[in-house]
Design an enzyme around this catalytic site. Structure first.
Site, PDB file in Angstrom:
ATOM      1  N   ASP A  12      10.525 -28.684 -20.236  1.00  0.00           N
ATOM      2  CA  ASP A  12      12.418 -28.905 -20.763  1.00  0.00           C
ATOM      3  C   ASP A  12      12.784 -30.375 -20.960  1.00  0.00           C
ATOM      4  OD1 ASP A  12      14.605 -28.333 -21.907  1.00  0.00           O
ATOM      5  OD2 ASP A  12      15.740 -29.015 -20.604  1.00  0.00           O
ATOM      6  N   SER A  13      12.890 -31.100 -22.219  1.00  0.00           N
ATOM      7  CA  SER A  13      13.163 -32.171 -22.465  1.00  0.00           C
ATOM      8  C   SER A  13      13.756 -32.706 -20.848  1.00  0.00           C
ATOM      9  CB  SER A  13      14.141 -32.626 -23.637  1.00  0.00           C
ATOM     10  OG  SER A  13      15.266 -31.958 -23.666  1.00  0.00           O
ATOM     11  N   CYS A  75      13.127 -24.587 -23.130  1.00  0.00           N
ATOM     12  CA  CYS A  75      13.158 -25.157 -23.803  1.00  0.00           C
ATOM     13  C   CYS A  75      13.185 -24.497 -25.398  1.00  0.00           C
ATOM     14  CB  CYS A  75      12.379 -27.257 -24.282  1.00  0.00           C
ATOM     15  SG  CYS A  75      13.141 -27.674 -25.528  1.00  0.00           S
ATOM     16  N   GLU A 154      23.089 -34.301 -19.198  1.00  0.00           N
ATOM     17  CA  GLU A 154      22.058 -34.933 -18.653  1.00  0.00           C
ATOM     18  C   GLU A 154      22.632 -36.576 -17.751  1.00  0.00           C
ATOM     19  OE1 GLU A 154      18.422 -35.249 -18.808  1.00  0.00           O
ATOM     20  OE2 GLU A 154      18.481 -33.278 -19.746  1.00  0.00           O
ATOM     21  N   CYS A 186      20.377 -22.978 -25.729  1.00  0.00           N
ATOM     22  CA  CYS A 186      19.664 -24.166 -25.452  1.00  0.00           C
ATOM     23  C   CYS A 186      20.001 -24.111 -24.305  1.00  0.00           C
ATOM     24  CB  CYS A 186      20.150 -25.653 -26.024  1.00  0.00           C
ATOM     25  SG  CYS A 186      20.386 -27.739 -24.691  1.00  0.00           S
ATOM     26  N   HIS A 188      19.771 -26.625 -21.690  1.00  0.00           N
ATOM     27  CA  HIS A 188      21.592 -26.912 -21.145  1.00  0.00           C
ATOM     28  C   HIS A 188      22.373 -26.857 -21.150  1.00  0.00           C
ATOM     29  CE1 HIS A 188      17.976 -31.090 -21.764  1.00  0.00           C
ATOM     30  NE2 HIS A 188      18.628 -31.417 -21.300  1.00  0.00           N
TER      31      HIS A 188
END
Ligand code: DGL
Length: 273
Positions: A12-13, A75, A154, A186, A188
């Site tokens: 993932d990012s 992702c 994050e 997403c 996240h």
């Protein structure tokens, strides 16, 4: 090490992909897993298809250098923008999170009105709409980009009044449009699902593509006959973590997400791959 015993690469990012990783830990306890979080280049959601595809290619080269037997793109942005091109070039099995998310939403909706939240790139790619309309042309998809959610996660602002305030603003239109299902498009977002749920209310069912993704990965391994059925030996750590930026910060957030404490992550120079 035999093909079956090799690890599965997950990327993932940033930390969001750990929501898929933890589901894979649960559903396939005998598999070794390697996670890569591109923490130096997050967010992907505001970047172009070319950039996200180039980043994904580098990560796949890195994961292949670790001898993985399969790859899960944990992702939505990279799945939406890069998977079609990349799967043609990759000689090991690879899946993304978008198709599993769409399948899950199609099973859950009752009135056919499906909300979709994700990064700007995922929403404007139209990939969820395309897949859902292939399943049923009557589905109505109402999308909304929520770009601030990724930096909030994050930063570890998981349960925070700032996140609730932003969620209220982003989700107001969706609440008005009578959706009964909301795809967290997403990886996240499942980390702030309690906040999202509070804002959209009990009547809207949240879809976390992680569950279906882990299922699809298991199916893929079975189909290729590369599942690992040997127990992991006592004392071996079956999970390894790599990042492209500061490892300590990643470790702190990972330990909030995963069901066990990770010992650390290794920083690598991803642009060299
Ligand atoms: N977690 C990612 C996704 O599922 C990427 C978020 C970002 O880097 O913008 O889309």
């Amino acid at each position: 090490m035999s093909e079956r015993e090799k690890a599965i690469g997950v990327f993932d990012s940033g930390v969001g992909g750990l929501t898929v990783f933890r589901e894979m830990m649960k559903q396939m306890p005998k598999e070794r897993l390697i996670f890569f979080g591109d923490t130096a280049r997050v967010p992907y959601g505001s970047k172009s298809k070319e950039t996200v595809t180039q980043y994904s290619r580098q990560i796949i080269r890195f994961l292949k250098s670790q001898s993985v037997k399969a790859i899960v793109i944990a992702c939505n942005t990279a799945s939406a923008l890069a998977l079609d091109d990349i799967e043609k070039e990759t000689d090991i099995p690879i899946i993304g999170v978008v198709k599993p998310g769409a399948v899950s939403a199609s099973k859950k909706t009752r009135n056919g009105k499906i909300g979709l939240i994700g990064t700007e790139a995922t929403i404007s790619s139209g990939v969820y709409e395309r897949l859902l309309h292939e399943m049923d042309g009557r589905f109505r998809i109402i999308g909304k980009a929520c770009p601030l959610f990724v930096p909030l996660v994050e930063e570890g602002l998981i349960d925070d009044p700032v996140t609730t305030e932003i969620a209220g603003r982003y989700l107001a239109d969706l609440i008005d449009s009578d959706i009964d299902t909301l795809i967290m498009g997403c990886t996240h977002y499942p980390l702030i699902k309690d906040t999202i749920k509070k804002v959209v209310g009990e009547k809207v069912e949240l879809v976390n593509p992680a569950y279906e993704t882990a299922l699809e990965c298991l199916e893929m391994l079975k189909e290729k006959d590369i599942t690992n059925d040997r127990e992991i030996e006592l004392g071996e750590t079956p999970y390894r973590f790599f990042v492209s930026d500061e490892a300590e910060k990643f470790k702190t957030i990972a330990n909030m997400i995963l069901p066990y404490g990770i010992l650390g992550a290794k920083k690598i120079a991803i642009e060299e791959y």
